[in-house]
Design a protein around this motif. Structure first.
Motif, PDB file in Angstrom:
ATOM      1  N   UNK A  11       5.592 -18.863 -11.618  1.00 30.46           N
ATOM      2  CA  UNK A  11       5.447 -20.311 -11.526  1.00 30.46           C
ATOM      3  C   UNK A  11       6.015 -20.805 -10.201  1.00 30.46           C
ATOM      4  N   UNK A  12       5.402 -21.835  -9.668  1.00 27.26           N
ATOM      5  CA  UNK A  12       5.811 -22.405  -8.392  1.00 27.26           C
ATOM      6  C   UNK A  12       6.734 -23.600  -8.571  1.00 27.26           C
ATOM      7  N   UNK A  13       6.652 -24.258  -9.731  1.00 30.95           N
ATOM      8  CA  UNK A  13       7.460 -25.435 -10.003  1.00 30.95           C
ATOM      9  C   UNK A  13       7.753 -25.484 -11.493  1.00 30.95           C
ATOM     10  N   UNK A  14       8.965 -25.908 -11.827  1.00 28.01           N
ATOM     11  CA  UNK A  14       9.302 -26.070 -13.238  1.00 28.01           C
ATOM     12  C   UNK A  14       9.780 -27.500 -13.448  1.00 28.01           C
ATOM     13  N   UNK A  15       9.010 -28.269 -14.193  1.00 30.22           N
ATOM     14  CA  UNK A  15       9.346 -29.653 -14.516  1.00 30.22           C
ATOM     15  C   UNK A  15       9.526 -29.774 -16.019  1.00 30.22           C
ATOM     16  N   UNK A  16      10.585 -30.451 -16.426  1.00 28.52           N
ATOM     17  CA  UNK A  16      10.833 -30.692 -17.849  1.00 28.52           C
ATOM     18  C   UNK A  16      10.878 -32.197 -18.064  1.00 28.52           C
ATOM     19  N   UNK A  17      10.031 -32.681 -18.964  1.00 29.90           N
ATOM     20  CA  UNK A  17       9.974 -34.112 -19.280  1.00 29.90           C
ATOM     21  C   UNK A  17      11.049 -34.433 -20.310  1.00 29.90           C
ATOM     22  N   UNK A  18      11.782 -35.522 -20.053  1.00 29.00           N
ATOM     23  CA  UNK A  18      12.872 -35.940 -20.925  1.00 29.00           C
ATOM     24  C   UNK A  18      12.649 -37.388 -21.344  1.00 29.00           C
ATOM     25  N   UNK A  19      12.796 -37.643 -22.618  1.00 34.37           N
ATOM     26  CA  UNK A  19      12.706 -39.010 -23.126  1.00 34.37           C
ATOM     27  C   UNK A  19      14.118 -39.579 -23.241  1.00 34.37           C
ATOM     28  N   UNK A  20      14.344 -40.758 -22.672  1.00 31.41           N
ATOM     29  CA  UNK A  20      15.643 -41.402 -22.730  1.00 31.41           C
ATOM     30  C   UNK A  20      15.755 -42.163 -24.058  1.00 31.41           C
ATOM     31  N   UNK A  21      16.776 -41.814 -24.815  1.00 37.54           N
ATOM     32  CA  UNK A  21      16.991 -42.426 -26.121  1.00 37.54           C
ATOM     33  C   UNK A  21      18.040 -43.532 -26.027  1.00 37.54           C
ATOM     34  N   UNK A  22      18.035 -44.429 -26.992  1.00 34.37           N
ATOM     35  CA  UNK A  22      19.033 -45.495 -27.055  1.00 34.37           C
ATOM     36  C   UNK A  22      20.443 -44.888 -27.072  1.00 34.37           C
ATOM     37  N   UNK A  23      20.619 -43.771 -27.777  1.00 41.89           N
ATOM     38  CA  UNK A  23      21.919 -43.104 -27.879  1.00 41.89           C
ATOM     39  C   UNK A  23      22.396 -42.516 -26.547  1.00 41.89           C
ATOM     40  N   UNK A  24      21.520 -42.419 -25.544  1.00 42.20           N
ATOM     41  CA  UNK A  24      21.882 -41.879 -24.236  1.00 42.20           C
ATOM     42  C   UNK A  24      22.526 -42.930 -23.325  1.00 42.20           C
ATOM     43  N   UNK A  25      22.524 -44.186 -23.756  1.00 43.07           N
ATOM     44  CA  UNK A  25      22.999 -45.284 -22.917  1.00 43.07           C
ATOM     45  C   UNK A  25      24.489 -45.558 -23.110  1.00 43.07           C
ATOM     46  N   UNK A  26      25.095 -46.128 -22.060  1.00 44.94           N
ATOM     47  CA  UNK A  26      26.492 -46.553 -22.149  1.00 44.94           C
ATOM     48  C   UNK A  26      26.547 -48.075 -22.318  1.00 44.94           C
ATOM     49  N   UNK A  27      27.722 -48.690 -22.366  1.00 40.79           N
ATOM     50  CA  UNK A  27      27.810 -50.144 -22.559  1.00 40.79           C
ATOM     51  C   UNK A  27      27.169 -50.980 -21.445  1.00 40.79           C
ATOM     52  N   UNK A  28      26.857 -50.357 -20.307  1.00 39.13           N
ATOM     53  CA  UNK A  28      26.185 -51.062 -19.210  1.00 39.13           C
ATOM     54  C   UNK A  28      24.661 -50.968 -19.319  1.00 39.13           C
ATOM     55  N   UNK A  29      24.167 -50.384 -20.395  1.00 37.93           N
ATOM     56  CA  UNK A  29      22.729 -50.256 -20.692  1.00 37.93           C
ATOM     57  C   UNK A  29      21.978 -49.325 -19.746  1.00 37.93           C
ATOM     58  N   UNK A  30      22.700 -48.445 -19.077  1.00 39.75           N
ATOM     59  CA  UNK A  30      22.048 -47.361 -18.350  1.00 39.75           C
ATOM     60  C   UNK A  30      22.582 -46.036 -18.902  1.00 39.75           C
ATOM     61  N   UNK A  31      21.994 -44.929 -18.453  1.00 39.80           N
ATOM     62  CA  UNK A  31      22.334 -43.647 -19.044  1.00 39.80           C
ATOM     63  C   UNK A  31      23.797 -43.282 -18.778  1.00 39.80           C
ATOM     64  N   UNK A  32      24.457 -42.845 -19.842  1.00 41.75           N
ATOM     65  CA  UNK A  32      25.840 -42.399 -19.800  1.00 41.75           C
ATOM     66  C   UNK A  32      25.978 -41.196 -18.871  1.00 41.75           C
ATOM     67  N   UNK A  33      27.023 -41.174 -18.052  1.00 35.90           N
ATOM     68  CA  UNK A  33      27.170 -40.119 -17.045  1.00 35.90           C
ATOM     69  C   UNK A  33      27.141 -38.713 -17.642  1.00 35.90           C
ATOM     70  N   UNK A  34      27.728 -38.479 -18.803  1.00 33.25           N
ATOM     71  CA  UNK A  34      27.755 -37.137 -19.375  1.00 33.25           C
ATOM     72  C   UNK A  34      26.375 -36.661 -19.834  1.00 33.25           C
ATOM     73  N   UNK A  35      25.454 -37.584 -20.078  1.00 32.42           N
ATOM     74  CA  UNK A  35      24.099 -37.212 -20.498  1.00 32.42           C
ATOM     75  C   UNK A  35      23.340 -36.507 -19.380  1.00 32.42           C
ATOM     76  N   UNK A  36      23.672 -36.820 -18.127  1.00 28.43           N
ATOM     77  CA  UNK A  36      23.039 -36.141 -16.995  1.00 28.43           C
ATOM     78  C   UNK A  36      23.283 -34.635 -17.101  1.00 28.43           C
ATOM     79  N   UNK A  37      24.533 -34.272 -17.384  1.00 28.37           N
ATOM     80  CA  UNK A  37      24.876 -32.851 -17.501  1.00 28.37           C
ATOM     81  C   UNK A  37      24.185 -32.204 -18.704  1.00 28.37           C
ATOM     82  N   UNK A  38      24.076 -32.944 -19.802  1.00 26.56           N
ATOM     83  CA  UNK A  38      23.357 -32.431 -20.981  1.00 26.56           C
ATOM     84  C   UNK A  38      21.889 -32.158 -20.635  1.00 26.56           C
ATOM     85  N   UNK A  39      21.285 -33.058 -19.882  1.00 25.05           N
ATOM     86  CA  UNK A  39      19.883 -32.894 -19.479  1.00 25.05           C
ATOM     87  C   UNK A  39      19.726 -31.685 -18.563  1.00 25.05           C
ATOM     88  N   UNK A  40      20.676 -31.477 -17.643  1.00 28.00           N
ATOM     89  CA  UNK A  40      20.637 -30.297 -16.777  1.00 28.00           C
ATOM     90  C   UNK A  40      20.692 -29.014 -17.596  1.00 28.00           C
TER      91      UNK A  40
END
Length: 154
Positions: A11-40
Motif C-alpha cells: 500500500x502507498x497510503x494508509x488512511x483511517x476514517x474516525x467519527x468524532x463522538x460527543x464523548x470525545x469533547x471537552x468542556x470547550x466543545x472541541x476534542x479532548x487532548x487525550x483523545x488525539x493519542x487514543x486516535x493515534x
C-alpha cells in the motif's frame, strides 16, 4: 518458533476514517487532548491488525509494542461532526524493526491539518519483559507501511 497466518498487501497510503463522538469533547466543545493519542493508537493498531499482526498473534508470540515517546502538535480544533482522517506513516525504523518512529497526521474533512502525533516505539517480549527483536512477519508488515518523504533507518 513464531506463528503467522495472514495476507499482507502493498500500500502507498494508509488512511483511517474516525467519527468524532460527543464523548470525545471537552468542556470547550472541541476534542479532548487525550483523545488525539487514543486516535493515534487506534490507527496504528488498525494498520497492524489489517496487515497480519493481530492481538492473538502477538499473544501467541509473547510480543507487544511499547511507546517511549508520544507527542502531539495541535494545529486546529476538532469539533463534533467533523470527519477526521488519520494518515499513518513510518518515519524511522531499524533494519530489524526492533525500534521505530511513526507520524500520524489528523486531517479535518480531508482539507485542514488538525494535528501531528509523533511516536517512538519498540517491541517487548511480554514474558521476559525485555526489549525484543520481532519475528519476520512484523518486518514484513512494517515494510508495507507507508513511509514519510524523509524516512530513514535508525
Amino acid at each position: 518458533m513464531f506463528y503467522f497466518a495472514g495476507i499482507i498487501t502493498d500500500m502507498k497510503e494508509y488512511l483511517k476514517k474516525i467519527e468524532i463522538r460527543w464523548a470525545d469533547l471537552d468542556p470547550n466543545f472541541h476534542m479532548l487532548h487525550s483523545k488525539y493519542y487514543d486516535i493515534g493508537a487506534y490507527s496504528r493498531m488498525s494498520f497492524m491488525t489489517e496487515n497480519g499482526i493481530t492481538p492473538e498473534l502477538m499473544k501467541i508470540n509473547h510480543l507487544g509494542p511499547i511507546i517511549f515517546r508520544e507527542e502531539c502538535l495541535f494545529k486546529k480544533e476538532i469539533n463534533f461532526g467533523d470527519e477526521l482522517l488519520v494518515n499513518l506513516k513510518l518515519s524511522k525504523c531499524k533494519e530489524d524493526v526492533s525500534r521505530w518512529s511513526m507520524i500520524h497526521e489528523l486531517w479535518i474533512n480531508g482539507a485542514d491539518l488538525a494535528a501531528v502525533i509523533t511516536i517512538d516505539g519498540a517491541w517487548i517480549n511480554t514474558t521476559l519483559r525485555k526489549l525484543a527483536i520481532p519475528p519476520e512477519f512484523v518486518k514484513a508488515c512494517f515494510d508495507l507501511m507507508p513511509k514519510t518523504d524523509h524516512f530513514n533507518s535508525l
